[in-house]
Design an enzyme around this catalytic site. Structure first.
Site, PDB file in Angstrom:
ATOM      1  N   HIS A  80      23.988  14.899  19.257  1.00 25.46           N
ATOM      2  CA  HIS A  80      22.564  14.949  19.626  1.00 25.46           C
ATOM      3  C   HIS A  80      21.957  13.678  19.059  1.00 25.46           C
ATOM      4  O   HIS A  80      22.274  13.289  17.934  1.00 25.46           O
ATOM      5  CB  HIS A  80      21.952  16.206  18.995  1.00 25.46           C
ATOM      6  CG  HIS A  80      20.465  16.281  19.034  1.00 25.46           C
ATOM      7  ND1 HIS A  80      19.719  15.946  20.130  1.00 25.46           N
ATOM      8  CD2 HIS A  80      19.564  16.694  18.094  1.00 25.46           C
ATOM      9  CE1 HIS A  80      18.436  16.156  19.858  1.00 25.46           C
ATOM     10  NE2 HIS A  80      18.313  16.590  18.625  1.00 25.46           N
ATOM     11  N   GLU A  82      18.636  12.553  18.684  1.00 31.66           N
ATOM     12  CA  GLU A  82      17.325  12.417  18.075  1.00 31.66           C
ATOM     13  C   GLU A  82      17.510  11.588  16.801  1.00 31.66           C
ATOM     14  O   GLU A  82      18.586  11.595  16.182  1.00 31.66           O
ATOM     15  CB  GLU A  82      16.743  13.808  17.755  1.00 31.66           C
ATOM     16  CG  GLU A  82      15.275  13.736  17.449  1.00 31.66           C
ATOM     17  CD  GLU A  82      14.562  15.094  17.476  1.00 31.66           C
ATOM     18  OE1 GLU A  82      15.233  16.140  17.620  1.00 31.66           O
ATOM     19  OE2 GLU A  82      13.329  15.095  17.334  1.00 31.66           O
ATOM     20  N   ASP A  84      16.819  11.696  13.748  1.00 28.93           N
ATOM     21  CA  ASP A  84      17.248  12.242  12.453  1.00 28.93           C
ATOM     22  C   ASP A  84      18.770  12.303  12.358  1.00 28.93           C
ATOM     23  O   ASP A  84      19.325  12.449  11.269  1.00 28.93           O
ATOM     24  CB  ASP A  84      16.619  13.615  12.171  1.00 28.93           C
ATOM     25  CG  ASP A  84      16.790  14.612  13.282  1.00 28.93           C
ATOM     26  OD1 ASP A  84      16.803  14.213  14.455  1.00 28.93           O
ATOM     27  OD2 ASP A  84      16.919  15.811  12.986  1.00 28.93           O
ATOM     28  N   ASP A 165      21.832  20.893  15.782  1.00 29.59           N
ATOM     29  CA  ASP A 165      20.584  21.540  15.356  1.00 29.59           C
ATOM     30  C   ASP A 165      20.678  23.070  15.395  1.00 29.59           C
ATOM     31  O   ASP A 165      19.946  23.757  14.670  1.00 29.59           O
ATOM     32  CB  ASP A 165      19.412  21.096  16.254  1.00 29.59           C
ATOM     33  CG  ASP A 165      18.880  19.709  15.888  1.00 29.59           C
ATOM     34  OD1 ASP A 165      19.180  19.221  14.784  1.00 29.59           O
ATOM     35  OD2 ASP A 165      18.160  19.136  16.716  1.00 29.59           O
TER      36      ASP A 165
END
Ligand code: FEO
Length: 397
Positions: A80, A82, A84, A165
């Site tokens: 993923h 993103e 972060d 996540d």
């Protein structure tokens, strides 16, 4: 140095005790967080799953170097993208620019969008595998859990589900494992995380989690990208997610209000008494939207079977804090919850009607026209609010 969690897997992430907000200021993270990255070393291949947030990029790469010669990493797997999790990629890829980055097609688009780099992308989809030697990775796309690029990775051999996540929490701990922390504290963060990040995608969460359960994969450990690793009864969080994703509610009514001169607050307290008159078993909670944390309020709305939203009429509308709460609740797409509005007014008094309209637009079933009080409630008005509470309790069943 990293933390070895199995024979083949070493945690190489970053624990961020200082983090107190996330997604700008959209999400409060009072218990900090972690950005979990994992290094998997096997007889044929070594891979890195995910990186960490940008502010820790140099530290991450420096610590990774203590763990391994970066050139011996055969692939970076970005589950993923993103920031972060992808925030340290620039720093890392400066050292190993040719190393392939495995991600979904959407993941590549996001990485290109953020970093504008023509890295060696390898797109993977559900069912694609990577042989590491004794272990095999299988990729499982999980779109909208919670971004379109998201995927999980299952490692057969040690039977670990890397869930990015999914099943995570913003919860800092040096102890790494769910069975090593205060369960109540951590599970509240898991719930808050689910509500504020995943709730809009409940249908996808439900479908994907059921799909994974139906695969009957042996799971000895679930390794998310935030918070604790699940190793004792690891599927407990999977079962919890199935409940949360299915229009979750408890026997709770939450009143969220704002108040200028305590009139609407007095109404809220009287309505709360009326609800309890009618149903002493129901949990009733009151929150002042201008004082309470917005994400904690969302978590309480998530638990509720019904909510009441109150605001005085201000400038022919309702308050700033309540507007934020309604916008946030709309975005989180709560299902099967009843609602109504209330509030004090001095002359025009349109806030209650407007709040009901906004509640309906946010997907709540509005069960009454609401309750209004002119100026400060006197005893008759307080009694009327209490009676309204009883009426509301009857209307929500
Ligand atoms: Fe933890 Fe969606 O990034």
């Amino acid at each position: 140095m990293g933390k070895k969690i199995t024979e083949h897997v070493t945690w190489v992430g970053k624990i961020d005790w200082e983090l107190n907000h996330f997604h700008g200021d959209e999400l409060s993270t009072e218990k900090g967080s972690s950005y979990n990255a994992y290094l998997v070393r096997d007889t044929k291949k070594t891979v890195l799953l995910d990186t960490v947030w940008g502010p820790y990029d140099r530290e991450f790469v420096a610590r990774l170097k203590e763990e391994i010669d970066l050139k011996s990493i055969d692939a970076v797997i970005m589950q993923h993208n993103e920031v972060d999790h992808s925030g340290a990629l620039m720093e890392l890829m400066r050292e190993i620019p040719e190393t392939p980055i495995y991600c979904t097609k959407k993941g590549e688009a996001i990485l290109r969008g953020y970093y504008h780099k023509d890295w060696n992308y390898v797109n993977v989809k559900t069912g694609d595998t990577m042989e590491l030697g004794t272990q095999t990775l299988t990729f499982i796309e999980a779109p909208m859990l919670h971004w379109p690029d998201t995927m999980f990775t299952y490692m057969s051999g040690e039977n670990i589900l890397f869930s990015n996540d999914g099943f995570g929490q913003h919860f800092a701990t040096e102890n790494l494992y769910a069975d090593k922390v205060c369960m109540g504290e951590m599970m509240y963060e898991a719930e808050k995380y689910f509500v504020n990040i995943l709730n809009p995608f409940c249908p996808m969460v439900s479908r994907k989690v059921k799909e994974i359960v139906a695969m009957n994969l042996p799971i000895s450990m679930i390794c998310p990208s935030h918070g604790v690793i699940w190793r004792e009864n690891p599927t407990q969080i999977v079962e919890t997610y199935l409940r949360w994703a299915d229009s979750y509610q408890e026997n709770q009514v939450t009143l969220v209000y704002d108040t200028m001169w305590n009139s609407t607050r007095t109404m809220a307290e009287a309505i709360a008494k009326g609800i309890q008159d009618a149903d002493p078993t129901v949990t009733v909670k009151l929150f002042n939207a201008s004082k309470e944390d917005k994400n904690d309020i969302m978590t309480q709305i998530f638990r509720s079977k019904a909510i009441l939203v109150g605001s005085p009429t201000i400038n022919n509308g309702f308050s700033f804090a309540i507007a934020g709460i309604l916008e946030m609740a709309k975005g989180l797409k709560f299902k099967k919850k009843k609602a109504a509005a209330f509030g004090s007014y001095g002359w025009s008094g349109e806030a209650t009607k407007q709040l009901n309209e906004h509640l309906a637009a946010a997907g709540f079933e509005v069960v009454t026209d609401g309750c209004r009080t002119l100026w400060a409630p006197d005893q008759d008005a307080i009694d009327a609010c209490r009676a309204y509470g009883r009426e509301f309790a009857a209307a929500i069943g």
